[in-house]
Write an enzyme that holds these catalytic residues in place. Structure first.
Site, PDB file in Angstrom:
ATOM      1  N   PHE A  89     -10.274   9.861  -2.270  1.00 15.89           N
ATOM      2  CA  PHE A  89      -9.792   8.836  -3.202  1.00 15.89           C
ATOM      3  C   PHE A  89     -10.156   7.454  -2.654  1.00 15.89           C
ATOM      4  O   PHE A  89     -10.010   7.192  -1.459  1.00 15.89           O
ATOM      5  CB  PHE A  89      -8.277   8.960  -3.376  1.00 15.89           C
ATOM      6  CG  PHE A  89      -7.741   8.201  -4.553  1.00 15.89           C
ATOM      7  CD1 PHE A  89      -7.871   8.708  -5.835  1.00 15.89           C
ATOM      8  CD2 PHE A  89      -7.115   6.981  -4.387  1.00 15.89           C
ATOM      9  CE1 PHE A  89      -7.380   8.010  -6.935  1.00 15.89           C
ATOM     10  CE2 PHE A  89      -6.623   6.275  -5.467  1.00 15.89           C
ATOM     11  CZ  PHE A  89      -6.762   6.787  -6.745  1.00 15.89           C
ATOM     12  N   PHE A 124      -2.404  11.609   0.569  1.00 10.03           N
ATOM     13  CA  PHE A 124      -1.216  12.455   0.625  1.00 10.03           C
ATOM     14  C   PHE A 124      -1.533  13.808   1.257  1.00 10.03           C
ATOM     15  O   PHE A 124      -0.656  14.445   1.854  1.00 10.03           O
ATOM     16  CB  PHE A 124      -0.654  12.639  -0.785  1.00 10.03           C
ATOM     17  CG  PHE A 124       0.776  13.051  -0.822  1.00 10.03           C
ATOM     18  CD1 PHE A 124       1.789  12.113  -0.695  1.00 10.03           C
ATOM     19  CD2 PHE A 124       1.130  14.376  -0.987  1.00 10.03           C
ATOM     20  CE1 PHE A 124       3.125  12.490  -0.730  1.00 10.03           C
ATOM     21  CE2 PHE A 124       2.461  14.765  -1.015  1.00 10.03           C
ATOM     22  CZ  PHE A 124       3.460  13.816  -0.884  1.00 10.03           C
ATOM     23  N   GLU A 125      -2.777  14.250   1.134  1.00  8.35           N
ATOM     24  CA  GLU A 125      -3.173  15.564   1.662  1.00  8.35           C
ATOM     25  C   GLU A 125      -3.688  15.497   3.103  1.00  8.35           C
ATOM     26  O   GLU A 125      -3.938  16.536   3.726  1.00  8.35           O
ATOM     27  CB  GLU A 125      -4.267  16.169   0.775  1.00  8.35           C
ATOM     28  CG  GLU A 125      -3.807  16.577  -0.609  1.00  8.35           C
ATOM     29  CD  GLU A 125      -3.567  15.405  -1.537  1.00  8.35           C
ATOM     30  OE1 GLU A 125      -2.604  15.464  -2.332  1.00  8.35           O
ATOM     31  OE2 GLU A 125      -4.336  14.422  -1.464  1.00  8.35           O
ATOM     32  N   ALA A 147      -7.680   5.235   2.204  1.00  6.56           N
ATOM     33  CA  ALA A 147      -7.469   3.884   1.682  1.00  6.56           C
ATOM     34  C   ALA A 147      -6.481   3.954   0.531  1.00  6.56           C
ATOM     35  O   ALA A 147      -6.742   4.626  -0.471  1.00  6.56           O
ATOM     36  CB  ALA A 147      -8.790   3.265   1.228  1.00  6.56           C
ATOM     37  N   VAL A 148      -5.359   3.262   0.697  1.00  2.00           N
ATOM     38  CA  VAL A 148      -4.346   3.180  -0.355  1.00  2.00           C
ATOM     39  C   VAL A 148      -4.320   1.728  -0.836  1.00  2.00           C
ATOM     40  O   VAL A 148      -4.099   0.810  -0.040  1.00  2.00           O
ATOM     41  CB  VAL A 148      -2.954   3.593   0.158  1.00  2.00           C
ATOM     42  CG1 VAL A 148      -1.952   3.624  -0.993  1.00  2.00           C
ATOM     43  CG2 VAL A 148      -3.012   4.946   0.851  1.00  2.00           C
ATOM     44  N   ILE A 149      -4.573   1.520  -2.114  1.00  2.00           N
ATOM     45  CA  ILE A 149      -4.643   0.171  -2.672  1.00  2.00           C
ATOM     46  C   ILE A 149      -3.513  -0.001  -3.678  1.00  2.00           C
ATOM     47  O   ILE A 149      -3.305   0.844  -4.554  1.00  2.00           O
ATOM     48  CB  ILE A 149      -6.011  -0.070  -3.333  1.00  2.00           C
ATOM     49  CG1 ILE A 149      -7.116   0.079  -2.278  1.00  2.00           C
ATOM     50  CG2 ILE A 149      -6.067  -1.452  -3.984  1.00  2.00           C
ATOM     51  CD1 ILE A 149      -8.519  -0.043  -2.822  1.00  2.00           C
ATOM     52  N   THR A 153       2.405   0.056 -10.056  1.00  2.00           N
ATOM     53  CA  THR A 153       3.620   0.877  -9.968  1.00  2.00           C
ATOM     54  C   THR A 153       4.003   1.066  -8.510  1.00  2.00           C
ATOM     55  O   THR A 153       3.301   0.633  -7.590  1.00  2.00           O
ATOM     56  CB  THR A 153       3.385   2.263 -10.606  1.00  2.00           C
ATOM     57  OG1 THR A 153       2.439   2.999  -9.818  1.00  2.00           O
ATOM     58  CG2 THR A 153       2.843   2.113 -12.022  1.00  2.00           C
ATOM     59  N   HIS A 155       3.915   3.765  -6.928  1.00  2.00           N
ATOM     60  CA  HIS A 155       3.185   4.900  -6.361  1.00  2.00           C
ATOM     61  C   HIS A 155       2.557   4.533  -5.017  1.00  2.00           C
ATOM     62  O   HIS A 155       2.490   5.356  -4.099  1.00  2.00           O
ATOM     63  CB  HIS A 155       2.095   5.345  -7.343  1.00  2.00           C
ATOM     64  CG  HIS A 155       1.310   6.535  -6.895  1.00  2.00           C
ATOM     65  ND1 HIS A 155       1.862   7.803  -6.797  1.00  2.00           N
ATOM     66  CD2 HIS A 155       0.013   6.665  -6.510  1.00  2.00           C
ATOM     67  CE1 HIS A 155       0.943   8.648  -6.377  1.00  2.00           C
ATOM     68  NE2 HIS A 155      -0.192   7.991  -6.195  1.00  2.00           N
ATOM     69  N   ARG A 194     -12.095  -4.800   5.272  1.00  2.76           N
ATOM     70  CA  ARG A 194     -11.692  -4.030   6.455  1.00  2.76           C
ATOM     71  C   ARG A 194     -12.517  -2.765   6.636  1.00  2.76           C
ATOM     72  O   ARG A 194     -12.251  -1.984   7.538  1.00  2.76           O
ATOM     73  CB  ARG A 194     -10.197  -3.692   6.345  1.00  2.76           C
ATOM     74  CG  ARG A 194      -9.304  -4.901   6.547  1.00  2.76           C
ATOM     75  CD  ARG A 194      -7.915  -4.710   5.968  1.00  2.76           C
ATOM     76  NE  ARG A 194      -7.052  -5.846   6.266  1.00  2.76           N
ATOM     77  CZ  ARG A 194      -7.132  -7.025   5.649  1.00  2.76           C
ATOM     78  NH1 ARG A 194      -8.033  -7.213   4.681  1.00  2.76           N
ATOM     79  NH2 ARG A 194      -6.330  -8.022   5.983  1.00  2.76           N
TER      80      ARG A 194
END
Length: 223
Positions: A89, A124-125, A147-149, A153, A155, A194
């Site tokens: 992702f 998450f996995e 990478a979490v953007i 929401t 989430h 980054r």
């Protein structure tokens, strides 16, 4: 008249008692005063050790010469094996992080045959695979990349917190260092900066941490 006054004072002055200036009632004797001063000075003790001096100056004390210091090495990498768990992702970012990590491994003389890359759907996995790889006993460190953007929401918070705590727990439960190389950014520009932009490549930095921790656990710490 002046001579009379002077003569009269001359007769009176010798008769006056030699009293101290500004007498106070119940003032201690000279011996008591000396004793008090001695007691006060003996209550002050100058620091006699370097540790005490450092503590007074707000600095950490210098370790004794016989203290044993252990740390990982970036040069003693022969035989170290690594796994890299990569979230697909936001792949435009995670691929750049992966490239930075692999380039760093090669720069520090780690063979490609000693690196295993595993791709998973999302951050998450990542932890469950990191834990499984750590428990396999085949790797000296697991590098976790993602990478979490932030979106519109909540989430983002759930995934970011779960990824961080999950990677930590994977390392604790498996006994193998699991390095957190997951970006948590407000927008795509921050993430790209980054992942090889003006803020450097955090994948490369995480790889350095993985090398040092693997070396420390394998070569320095007791089994």
């Amino acid at each position: 008249m002046a001579s009379f006054v002077a003569a009269d004072l001359g007769r009176l002055l010798p008769a006056l008692p030699a009293a101290p200036r500004n007498p106070r009632p119940d003032s201690p004797s000279s011996g008591a005063v000396a004793k008090s001063l001695i007691s006060f000075s003996s209550s002050f003790r100058a620091p006699s050790t370097s540790a005490e001096v450092s503590a007074r100056n707000g600095r950490a004390p210098v370790a004794a010469a016989g203290t044993k210091h252990l740390m990982g090495s970036l040069s003693k990498t022969e035989g170290l094996k690594f796994a890299v768990v990569v979230a697909r992702f936001n792949e435009i970012v995670t691929n750049l992080l992966l490239e930075g990590a692999l380039e760093t491994f090669r720069r520090y003389s780690i063979d490609d045959d000693d690196i295993t890359v595993v791709k998973v759907p999302g951050c998450f996995e990542v932890p469950v695979i990191a834990q499984k790889l750590g428990r396999s006993g085949k790797f000296d460190a697991i590098l976790c990349i993602g990478a979490v953007i932030r979106g519109d929401t909540s989430h983002y918070d759930a995934v970011a917190n779960s990824a961080a705590s999950g990677v930590l727990n994977a390392g604790l439960s498996s006994g193998v260092p699991c390095i957190f190389g997951v970006l948590t950014c407000d927008d795509m520009d921050q993430a790209l900066n980054r992942a090889g932009g003006k803020a450097g490549n955090k994948g490369a930095e995480a790889a350095l941490t993985a090398i040092e921790m693997a070396s420390l656990c394998k070569h320095q710490l007791p089994k």
